[in-house]
Design an enzyme around this catalytic site. Sequence first.
Site, PDB file in Angstrom:
ATOM      1  N   ARG A   1       0.812  -1.221   0.000  1.00 16.93           N
ATOM      2  CA  ARG A   1       0.000   0.000   0.000  1.00 16.93           C
ATOM      3  C   ARG A   1       0.843   1.268   0.000  1.00 16.93           C
ATOM      4  O   ARG A   1       0.336   2.360  -0.250  1.00 16.93           O
ATOM      5  CB  ARG A   1      -0.945   0.001   1.208  1.00 16.93           C
TER       6      ARG A   1
ATOM      7  N   ASP B   1      11.900   5.216   6.646  1.00 14.35           N
ATOM      8  CA  ASP B   1      12.118   3.951   5.926  1.00 14.35           C
ATOM      9  C   ASP B   1      13.387   4.026   5.074  1.00 14.35           C
ATOM     10  O   ASP B   1      14.119   3.038   4.934  1.00 14.35           O
ATOM     11  CB  ASP B   1      10.943   3.658   4.993  1.00 14.35           C
TER      12      ASP B   1
ATOM     13  N   GLY C   1       6.845   7.744  13.765  1.00 19.35           N
ATOM     14  CA  GLY C   1       7.083   6.438  13.152  1.00 19.35           C
ATOM     15  C   GLY C   1       6.418   5.309  13.924  1.00 19.35           C
ATOM     16  O   GLY C   1       6.066   4.291  13.345  1.00 19.35           O
TER      17      GLY C   1
ATOM     18  N   ASP D   1       3.430   4.449  14.975  1.00 23.55           N
ATOM     19  CA  ASP D   1       1.993   4.723  14.900  1.00 23.55           C
ATOM     20  C   ASP D   1       1.208   3.398  14.882  1.00 23.55           C
ATOM     21  O   ASP D   1       1.070   2.819  13.822  1.00 23.55           O
ATOM     22  CB  ASP D   1       1.648   5.593  13.692  1.00 23.55           C
TER      23      ASP D   1
ATOM     24  N   GLU E   1       6.702  -6.518   6.638  1.00 21.03           N
ATOM     25  CA  GLU E   1       6.908  -5.228   7.289  1.00 21.03           C
ATOM     26  C   GLU E   1       7.279  -5.408   8.762  1.00 21.03           C
ATOM     27  O   GLU E   1       8.069  -4.639   9.315  1.00 21.03           O
ATOM     28  CB  GLU E   1       5.618  -4.419   7.171  1.00 21.03           C
TER      29      GLU E   1
END
Length: 595
Positions: A193, A201, A347, A349, A550
């Site tokens: 996404r 990142d 970051g 979150d 991820e």
Amino acid sequence: MDFLIKKIQTILFIGICIISFFIVNLTTAETSEIKNVNLQLILGEAGGTGGCQHPIYCNGTLLKTIQLVQVFNDSKTFVDMPMRSSAEFINEQFNQLLLNTSNNGGPNKEELAAFLSENFYPAGYEVEPVTPVDWVPNPSFLDEITDPNLNDFARSIHGKWLELTRIFNTSGLCDGCYSSIPVNNPFVIAGSRFREFYYWDSYWIIQGLLVSDMTTTAKGMLKNFADMISEFGFIPNGGRIYYLNRSQPPLFTQMVNNYIDATGDMEFLQEILPILDQEYQWWMTHRTSELTNEISGETVILNLYNASNHSPRPESYYEDYTDALGFSSDQEKDYFYSSIASGAESGWDFSSRWMSPSDNTNLTTIQTIDVIPVDLNSILYLNEKILSQFHRSLGNNSMAIFYQSASDNRVNAMQQVFFNENTFQWNDYNLKTNTNNQNWYTSNILPLFADIQSSIDIDNQEIDLLFKSLANVLMGYTGGVPTSLISAQSLQWDGVNVWPPLQYWVIESIMTPNTTFSNLLGKNLIDRWITTNFCGWNSTLESQGGMMFEKYNANFIGVPGGGGEYVVQNGFGWTNGVDLYLLKKYGKSITLNNC
């Protein structure tokens, strides 16, 4: 007198930054194409998301209607869809749709989907794959990995740069008809996404690119970020205009440092150093808090995440809007919206780190703008040391002294505010409660990554006591070190989720002190981390080409993590970068465990 000297140094620094700003803009004017976006349309002073005023992507009735009806399962989908015509025309068409459906209470999901199909291109339409010019099939680091399984794994990860490299192509689209922020050079996306580049990142992505000998692609990404600082004064969260109200952990200086270490490109350093100064000044101007020691009366300055926001995040509109329904006043909603955006800026979150201590698994208690975080200040401490070294290497002694003084002041502040003498850990500080958060988070030891131990009175024996006291959390999980010991389904930066960037920092925090015990502990964690990544990749190799997640689950080998605002993503930029970095640095000693 010391106070006066610091004030004079600050004034001189700001003056130098202003001069540098104009120099940088003159030298990069021809290469900065970010101005393709109609800034008068997307930027404003108030309302919306604070940094973006686009009447489609950042505020307005159309955005609110599409997101609250949930035309798409993922709120990000709509705001990534380029427009087929101007915002003015589309809003006129939408107002007509509202009028035509008013007797039925407004348009339903099917009518809205048809409207979007007619007036918008698919999400990510303007993002195109591109083959990086410096990718080669057999980079030199593969010769150093003798384990055949690890070699195959590393080769596959290296190949994923071909799958994840992109460019923005806005040709054929009208100005202001897309949410992307175009940049000059190709970039590597996270995956799935996430169709655009992201700030923090890219730190680990660039680490991986440098291992893959892809210095041209890495340098291009650094230039993209430099252009954004020249344009906006800071690096946004990611490459979309709806991120223009917030940044992310300020790792740009460390990205540049890693690139310089790998290439020795001092000409590039000389070109980009004024821009690094400019970003540092942004953080020191817009993201600071003063704290006074009640005993000594000394005032110290530390940084925090603090995005000003008065509405839902466009890419998470439905989630933020519905969470805010429980607040009765605009003031409470503004506090929530600012804290939720600031949590995204961090970051993490989201995490219990940002919640009220009395209800730390409830997202609606978020208070990020009142939390002084250990990790942010550790990053800035290391940035200050690097910037001092950069200026000294170029003969700018006054600036080198300025940054050295800034890092010394920050160490003093961090020790006063964060350090727990009983546990030898550093804990976030809550401005509302005037207390430290005593829970375990991987951020508690990040000052060791920044080598704070070289500036404070702490010896190797005490560092080993710290690691031994954390043995259960550092060694007790097969899939890596858990982010925290607090579990909440909605808070993905907690519990047993194991995040690649945090594993990188934990590993390097453990290995940097270089004690006998820390090296054994670090070696054990490296083996576990590479094993869980290898096993997840290997188990999906035939069916899906080898997935890189991820995040992972600390309790199981090779299993992705969960929770949060979206399903687990595959790709994955920072996972690839962390693994390539570890495989190159420690590859000869890594031992794969059983899957």
